[in-house]
Scaffold this motif. Structure first.
Motif, mmCIF file in Angstrom:
data_model
loop_
_atom_site.group_PDB
_atom_site.id
_atom_site.type_symbol
_atom_site.label_atom_id
_atom_site.label_comp_id
_atom_site.label_asym_id
_atom_site.label_seq_id
_atom_site.Cartn_x
_atom_site.Cartn_y
_atom_site.Cartn_z
ATOM 1 N N TRP A 1 51.229 11.188 22.424
ATOM 2 C CA TRP A 1 51.898 11.784 23.596
ATOM 3 C C TRP A 1 53.294 12.270 23.220
ATOM 4 O O TRP A 1 53.728 13.333 23.660
ATOM 5 C CB TRP A 1 51.963 10.769 24.754
ATOM 6 N N HIS B 1 52.768 15.482 21.417
ATOM 7 C CA HIS B 1 52.382 16.568 22.340
ATOM 8 C C HIS B 1 53.569 17.032 23.190
ATOM 9 O O HIS B 1 53.615 18.173 23.633
ATOM 10 C CB HIS B 1 51.267 16.113 23.293
ATOM 11 N N GLY C 1 45.214 12.845 26.920
ATOM 12 C CA GLY C 1 46.333 12.830 25.973
ATOM 13 C C GLY C 1 47.305 13.983 26.180
ATOM 14 O O GLY C 1 48.517 13.797 26.125
ATOM 15 N N CYS D 1 49.356 13.251 29.302
ATOM 16 C CA CYS D 1 50.415 12.260 29.054
ATOM 17 C C CYS D 1 51.561 12.876 28.249
ATOM 18 O O CYS D 1 52.732 12.595 28.510
ATOM 19 C CB CYS D 1 49.862 11.049 28.310
ATOM 20 N N GLY D 2 51.222 13.724 27.286
ATOM 21 C CA GLY D 2 52.252 14.356 26.476
ATOM 22 C C GLY D 2 53.094 15.333 27.287
ATOM 23 O O GLY D 2 54.314 15.397 27.130
ATOM 24 N N GLN E 1 55.402 13.398 29.456
ATOM 25 C CA GLN E 1 56.492 12.926 28.591
ATOM 26 C C GLN E 1 57.498 14.059 28.332
ATOM 27 O O GLN E 1 58.711 13.868 28.441
ATOM 28 C CB GLN E 1 55.879 12.451 27.276
#
Ligand code: PLV
Length: 322
Positions: A138, A141, A169, A172-173, A176
């Protein structure tokens, strides 16, 4: 060794998509990464942190995480074993082998291949590279959003981000990344196809659920259970994540339209995100008050994918148009 393995990808304004969406549409062209998808951001970062002294890496994949792991391992001089399900087309297996990876075909869907990869981690002492469920992925990314922020400049905040969800994924990245640049109020439209919809199923059920099977042709979205962090984000009141589905027909139509208009061939997994614009879904979300009107510039993550070529596209056309 290179500082990182991914490229700073182009951010293109699409005139035809902007016309359809009624707002400027910016395409983050992750298809132009060396491994053909965004996956190299997270996997490159994870391998750099974990894998330098490894006797080898093993990655379970619908295809694209494997492509990224094989590419990164080759650059690091580390052997790679990629475990894919039988749904992966021969072109992907060939491309993985061309990257120097040993390929194993195990089971029908990604979850089966993953069980084998975990077993090899134990028995062979290989370093496990997960395709979507790891904080280092994450973090890697997240660079997709900091690049966009740098390209758009201080006054260029997006009105919404559109992306595809497999195991979660990328989602989530991106969350973030939005946190890193102070854009947590930007809504995310999280797209899946019917039959590869583990995130939507979890959002609807209010808990993570495991799908019985993957029935969509968007095989690279085909995780049966979404990762826990993605589900947690869906429940977080500070974030606005809209989970939506399109049919395989709509995803394929989006792939074809994108090829015609932007001259770029992407996978069905990516078509799911593009279909948010081409199917008119965004307008419906605005009509329902789930996205603001007017909407600021729309950022579409063109996640890419290597599991597609003309033959595969024709197969999909025949399968989905009968
Ligand atoms: N594909 C993973 C998981 O497959 C893989 O192993 O390659 N767009 C493309 C082109 C992808 O390949 C993937 C994931 C996604 C979107 C979704 O990303 P995720 O899994 O991080 O939500 C089963």
């Amino acid at each position: 060794m290179a500082e990182h393995f991914h490229l700073n990808t182009p951010l293109l304004e699409s005139v035809s998509m902007s016309r359809r969406a009624g707002t400027p549409v910016y395409l983050k062209m992750e298809n132009s990464q060396p491994s053909g998808s965004f996956k190299i951001r997270g996997i490159g970062h994870l391998c750099q942190q974990l894998g330098t002294k490894s006797k080898g890496v093993v990655c379970s994949s619908g295809g694209n995480a494997g492509m990224a792991a094989a590419y990164v391992a080759r650059k690091m001089g580390v052997p790679a074993t990629i475990v894919v399900p039988s749904s992966s087309p021969p072109t992907v297996i060939q491309k993985l082998q061309d990257q120097g990876a040993a390929v194993q075909i195990v089971g029908k869907v990604w979850d089966d291949a993953n069980a084998e990869a975990l077993r090899l981690t134990e028995t062979e002492g290989l370093t496990y590279v997960p395709p979507f469920d790891h904080p280092l992925l994450w973090q890697g990314h997240a660079s997709v959003i900091s690049e966009v922020a740098a390209s758009l400049g201080p006054s260029g905040k997006p009105g919404a981000v559109v992306l595809s969800v497999g195991g979660g994924g990328l989602l989530c990245g991106v969350v973030q990344g939005l946190k890193d640049v102070g854009w947590t109020d930007v809504p995310i439209v999280a797209m899946e196809t019917v039959g590869a919809d583990c995130f939507n199923a979890a959002v609807k059920a209010g808990r993570r659920v495991t799908l019985d099977d993957i029935t969509s042709e968007a095989k690279c979205l085909g995780a049966k259970t979404v990762c826990e962090q993605a589900f947690k984000y869906s429940q977080c009141s500070e974030l606005k994540i809209v989970s939506e589905l399109v049919t395989d027909q709509q995803a394929l139509h989006a792939v074809e339209t994108f090829l015609d208009e932007e001259r770029v061939l992407v996978e069905m997994a990516c078509g799911a995100a593009l279909a948010a614009v081409y199917s008119g879904l965004l307008h419906r979300l605005q009509d329902e008050g789930r996205l603001p009107t007017p909407l600021g510039p729309l950022l579409v993550i063109v996640c890419g994918g290597s599991s597609v070529d003309m033959e595969q596209l024709n197969n999909l056309r025949n399968k989905l148009r009968t």
